[in-house]
Each structure stands twice: as structure tokens, then as C-alpha cells.
Design a protein around this motif. Structure first.
Motif, PDB file in Angstrom:
ATOM      1  N   LEU A 108       0.831  -1.208   0.000  1.00  0.00           N
ATOM      2  CA  LEU A 108       0.000   0.000   0.000  1.00  0.00           C
ATOM      3  C   LEU A 108       0.866   1.259   0.000  1.00  0.00           C
ATOM      4  O   LEU A 108       0.543   2.245  -0.668  1.00  0.00           O
ATOM      5  CB  LEU A 108      -0.930  -0.002   1.215  1.00  0.00           C
ATOM      6  CG  LEU A 108      -2.046  -1.047   1.195  1.00  0.00           C
ATOM      7  CD1 LEU A 108      -2.761  -1.097   2.544  1.00  0.00           C
ATOM      8  CD2 LEU A 108      -3.041  -0.753   0.070  1.00  0.00           C
ATOM      9  N   GLY A 109       1.987   1.216   0.734  1.00  0.00           N
ATOM     10  CA  GLY A 109       2.899   2.353   0.730  1.00  0.00           C
ATOM     11  C   GLY A 109       3.515   2.591  -0.631  1.00  0.00           C
ATOM     12  O   GLY A 109       3.615   3.736  -1.093  1.00  0.00           O
ATOM     13  N   ALA A 110       3.922   1.508  -1.301  1.00  0.00           N
ATOM     14  CA  ALA A 110       4.500   1.641  -2.639  1.00  0.00           C
ATOM     15  C   ALA A 110       3.477   2.194  -3.625  1.00  0.00           C
ATOM     16  O   ALA A 110       3.797   3.032  -4.483  1.00  0.00           O
ATOM     17  CB  ALA A 110       5.013   0.281  -3.117  1.00  0.00           C
ATOM     18  N   LYS A 233      -0.566   4.210 -15.305  1.00  0.00           N
ATOM     19  CA  LYS A 233      -0.378   4.568 -13.893  1.00  0.00           C
ATOM     20  C   LYS A 233      -1.636   4.258 -13.086  1.00  0.00           C
ATOM     21  O   LYS A 233      -1.554   3.714 -11.973  1.00  0.00           O
ATOM     22  CB  LYS A 233      -0.032   6.046 -13.788  1.00  0.00           C
ATOM     23  CG  LYS A 233       0.253   6.528 -12.373  1.00  0.00           C
ATOM     24  CD  LYS A 233       0.683   7.987 -12.393  1.00  0.00           C
ATOM     25  CE  LYS A 233       0.993   8.516 -11.007  1.00  0.00           C
ATOM     26  NZ  LYS A 233       1.459   9.926 -11.049  1.00  0.00           N
ATOM     27  N   THR A 234      -2.798   4.569 -13.648  1.00  0.00           N
ATOM     28  CA  THR A 234      -4.056   4.308 -12.948  1.00  0.00           C
ATOM     29  C   THR A 234      -4.269   2.820 -12.736  1.00  0.00           C
ATOM     30  O   THR A 234      -4.680   2.379 -11.652  1.00  0.00           O
ATOM     31  CB  THR A 234      -5.237   4.900 -13.744  1.00  0.00           C
ATOM     32  OG1 THR A 234      -5.049   6.309 -13.897  1.00  0.00           O
ATOM     33  CG2 THR A 234      -6.559   4.634 -13.035  1.00  0.00           C
ATOM     34  N   VAL A 235      -3.968   2.022 -13.760  1.00  0.00           N
ATOM     35  CA  VAL A 235      -4.113   0.565 -13.650  1.00  0.00           C
ATOM     36  C   VAL A 235      -3.231   0.025 -12.522  1.00  0.00           C
ATOM     37  O   VAL A 235      -3.667  -0.783 -11.695  1.00  0.00           O
ATOM     38  CB  VAL A 235      -3.765  -0.121 -14.987  1.00  0.00           C
ATOM     39  CG1 VAL A 235      -3.640  -1.637 -14.807  1.00  0.00           C
ATOM     40  CG2 VAL A 235      -4.825   0.189 -16.033  1.00  0.00           C
ATOM     41  N   ILE A 236      -1.977   0.481 -12.483  1.00  0.00           N
ATOM     42  CA  ILE A 236      -1.047  -0.018 -11.474  1.00  0.00           C
ATOM     43  C   ILE A 236      -1.485   0.406 -10.076  1.00  0.00           C
ATOM     44  O   ILE A 236      -1.441  -0.388  -9.130  1.00  0.00           O
ATOM     45  CB  ILE A 236       0.385   0.478 -11.765  1.00  0.00           C
ATOM     46  CG1 ILE A 236       0.874  -0.083 -13.105  1.00  0.00           C
ATOM     47  CG2 ILE A 236       1.344   0.052 -10.657  1.00  0.00           C
ATOM     48  CD1 ILE A 236       2.209   0.488 -13.550  1.00  0.00           C
ATOM     49  N   VAL A 237      -1.930   1.655  -9.927  1.00  0.00           N
ATOM     50  CA  VAL A 237      -2.368   2.148  -8.621  1.00  0.00           C
ATOM     51  C   VAL A 237      -3.594   1.379  -8.140  1.00  0.00           C
ATOM     52  O   VAL A 237      -3.663   0.948  -6.976  1.00  0.00           O
ATOM     53  CB  VAL A 237      -2.653   3.659  -8.672  1.00  0.00           C
ATOM     54  CG1 VAL A 237      -3.385   4.119  -7.410  1.00  0.00           C
ATOM     55  CG2 VAL A 237      -1.355   4.437  -8.832  1.00  0.00           C
ATOM     56  N   VAL A 238      -4.569   1.193  -9.018  1.00  0.00           N
ATOM     57  CA  VAL A 238      -5.790   0.476  -8.632  1.00  0.00           C
ATOM     58  C   VAL A 238      -5.464  -0.974  -8.265  1.00  0.00           C
ATOM     59  O   VAL A 238      -5.918  -1.491  -7.236  1.00  0.00           O
ATOM     60  CB  VAL A 238      -6.831   0.521  -9.773  1.00  0.00           C
ATOM     61  CG1 VAL A 238      -7.991  -0.427  -9.491  1.00  0.00           C
ATOM     62  CG2 VAL A 238      -7.347   1.946  -9.950  1.00  0.00           C
ATOM     63  N   PHE A 239      -4.646  -1.616  -9.092  1.00  0.00           N
ATOM     64  CA  PHE A 239      -4.310  -3.010  -8.825  1.00  0.00           C
ATOM     65  C   PHE A 239      -3.467  -3.128  -7.563  1.00  0.00           C
ATOM     66  O   PHE A 239      -3.661  -4.038  -6.747  1.00  0.00           O
ATOM     67  CB  PHE A 239      -3.579  -3.606 -10.025  1.00  0.00           C
ATOM     68  CG  PHE A 239      -3.600  -5.116 -10.041  1.00  0.00           C
ATOM     69  CD1 PHE A 239      -4.705  -5.796 -10.501  1.00  0.00           C
ATOM     70  CD2 PHE A 239      -2.510  -5.840  -9.580  1.00  0.00           C
ATOM     71  CE1 PHE A 239      -4.733  -7.182 -10.502  1.00  0.00           C
ATOM     72  CE2 PHE A 239      -2.525  -7.220  -9.582  1.00  0.00           C
ATOM     73  CZ  PHE A 239      -3.636  -7.899 -10.050  1.00  0.00           C
ATOM     74  N   GLY A 240      -2.530  -2.213  -7.381  1.00  0.00           N
ATOM     75  CA  GLY A 240      -1.695  -2.244  -6.186  1.00  0.00           C
ATOM     76  C   GLY A 240      -2.508  -2.052  -4.918  1.00  0.00           C
ATOM     77  O   GLY A 240      -2.266  -2.715  -3.900  1.00  0.00           O
ATOM     78  N   THR A 241      -3.482  -1.143  -4.957  1.00  0.00           N
ATOM     79  CA  THR A 241      -4.352  -0.937  -3.795  1.00  0.00           C
ATOM     80  C   THR A 241      -5.155  -2.190  -3.486  1.00  0.00           C
ATOM     81  O   THR A 241      -5.280  -2.592  -2.318  1.00  0.00           O
ATOM     82  CB  THR A 241      -5.299   0.245  -4.050  1.00  0.00           C
ATOM     83  OG1 THR A 241      -4.530   1.425  -4.319  1.00  0.00           O
ATOM     84  CG2 THR A 241      -6.197   0.493  -2.849  1.00  0.00           C
TER      85      THR A 241
END
Length: 253
Positions: A108-110, A233-241
Motif C-alpha cells: 500500500l505504501g508503494a 499509472k491508474t491501472v497499477i495504482v488500482v491493482f496495487g491498492t
């Protein structure tokens, strides 16, 4: 292994290879699939690390045109290998419970670092404004931390590498993703060697999963080149969350 188990592992490998190339976190698909076939958690984690390596190689092949040229890129490989070995030894030598509680917050931090990349750059300094020495130290530090994590657990390694590298590299997100693919492949090769020698690998499952990750990894890497930077960027952020919240739920249940 019966036919339904094999079909599950093939589907999981294909999906994981694609996700790893685009955003990272594909191991959260293959790891539960291996558990579902009856493997205990530690052998499943070790087998998963071995199985996804070919998919990382395919991702490198698919994104090779975006890899930066020069010796600086290759200077990251020794750090990657050393950090991965440390992570592998931690996995084999220490209880996993404590780390399981930390992992969700790391992910979540990353993800937050990537989501708030521009404000953080204004706070810590844009890579272009750093001296060559500070920039080198920052990149090597990010790679070292990501590699230790990748050797220990591996899930969401791509998210963590993209987030860290995007903060310290002055380049496009597609190029950062290509570097992530190369470093992930180096992590994967190192874990393959260490776990093949010392870990409880279920080779039958690995042989089923690995070819599927190759096809998914190549297709995913080609897809990254076609996505606009903001969409990627949005895909990575959503998936990472989603990955971080899932890991937190699993650790607390």
C-alpha cells in the motif's frame, strides 16, 4: 494432479503473466491456485516463485525496445541478485507471520508513492535535479529494497519496483516498466536457483504453470507499450491498492 487442477494452473499462469507485465502482482493469482491444488503454503510460495520466472523473461522480450541503453542499467543487476538472495534466505530461515503483517503496508505504501509521485518529487527533488551520485544511490537503494522483498514473497514485486523507480528515474512510465521487467527477471532467476537447491519446489506444478506465464508475459508487455502513461499509472495504482487490501485482509483473518 488431476485434469481440473492442471486447467486451473494453466489459466492462473496465463493471467499472472499478463498482470505481472502490466502492473505486477500476478503471483496473487498463481499462489492461491497452487494452494487450491493442495500444496501447503510454504511449498506453494516457493513453487510460485519458480513458476513465474519464465513469464518475466517473456515480459523482457516484449518490452526490450523500451529498455534504456548504457551500463547504468546493467549495474543494477548485482544489487538485484544480492538483495534477492537475502530475501530468499529470510524466507527459508525465519517465521513468515511477522512479515505477513508488514507486507500489506509495504504494498500500500508503494502504491501511494506511485499515486502521489509528482508531489513527492517536489518534496524530495526531481531526479533531473539530483547529482549523479545521489541519483545512483537512490536508484540502487530502491532496487535493493525491492529485491529483498521479491526474494522473500514476490507478490506485487512489480508494483513496488515501478513505484520506487518512477520516483528516482527521469524517464517515461513505459521505460520504467521495461526496467521493472528486467529486474523482475533477475529476481526470478535468482529465486529459481536458490529454491531449486534448497526449497521444497513442486516441480510438476511448476512445469504446468511456467509455459502459461510465458504467453501472458509477452502479451502483457506488448500491451504496456500501447497504453497512455496516465492509463498505465491508474491501472497499477488500482491493482496495487487491491493487492495491498487483499494481503491485509488475509493477514488479519
Amino acid at each position: 494432479m488431476n485434469l481440473s487442477d492442471a486447467a486451473l494452473l494453466v489459466a492462473a499462469g496465463l493471467a499472472a503473466g499478463t498482470v505481472n507485465a502490466v502492473a505486477g502482482g500476478g503471483s496473487l493469482i498463481t499462489f492461491p491456485a497452487l494452494i487450491a491444488t493442495g500444496l501447503p503454503p510454504v511449498p506453494a510460495n516457493v513453487t510460485n516463485s519458480v513458476s513465474v520466472f519464465p513469464g518475466y523473461v517473456a515480459s523482457v522480450a516484449g518490452s526490450r525496445m523500451d529498455l534504456p541503453r548504457g551500463r547504468q542499467l546493467w549495474s543494477l543487476l548485482p544489487t538485484t541478485i544480492a538483495g534477492t538472495i537475502v530475501g530468499c534466505l529470510l524466507l527459508l530461515a525465519t517465521p513468515a507471520r511477522a512479515f505477513e503483517m508488514v507486507v500489506p503496508f509495504l504494498v500500500l505504501g508503494a502504491t501511494a508513492v506511485l499515486a502521489f509521485q509528482d508531489p513527492l518529487r517536489r518534496l524530495v527533488g526531481h531526479p533531473a535535479d539530483l547529482s549523479p551520485r545521489r541519483r545512483t544511490v537512490a536508484v540502487q537503494s530502491m532496487v535493493a529494497l525491492g529485491s529483498v522483498y521479491g526474494g522473500y514473497f514476490g507478490a506485487a514485486l512489480g508494483v513496488m519496483l515501478v513505484a520506487g523507480l518512477a520516483l528516482v528515474l527521469d524517464t517515461t512510465l513505459a521505460r520504467v516498466s521495461a526496467v521493472k521487467n528486467l529486474l523482475s527477471a533477475a529476481v526470478g532467476l535468482t529465486t529459481l536457483v536458490v529454491f531449486a537447491l534448497f526449497g521444497p519446489v513442486d516441480w510438476a506444478s511448476a512445469v504446468v504453470v511456467a509455459p502459461a506465464t510465458v504467453a501472458g508475459g509477452y502479451l502483457g508487455a506488448r500491451l504496456v507499450r500501447r497504453l497512455p502513461a496516465m492509463v498505465l499509472k491508474t491501472v497499477i495504482v488500482v491493482f496495487g491498492t487491491a493487492i495491498g487490501l487483499y494481503l491485509l485482509w488475509r493477514a488479519l483473518r
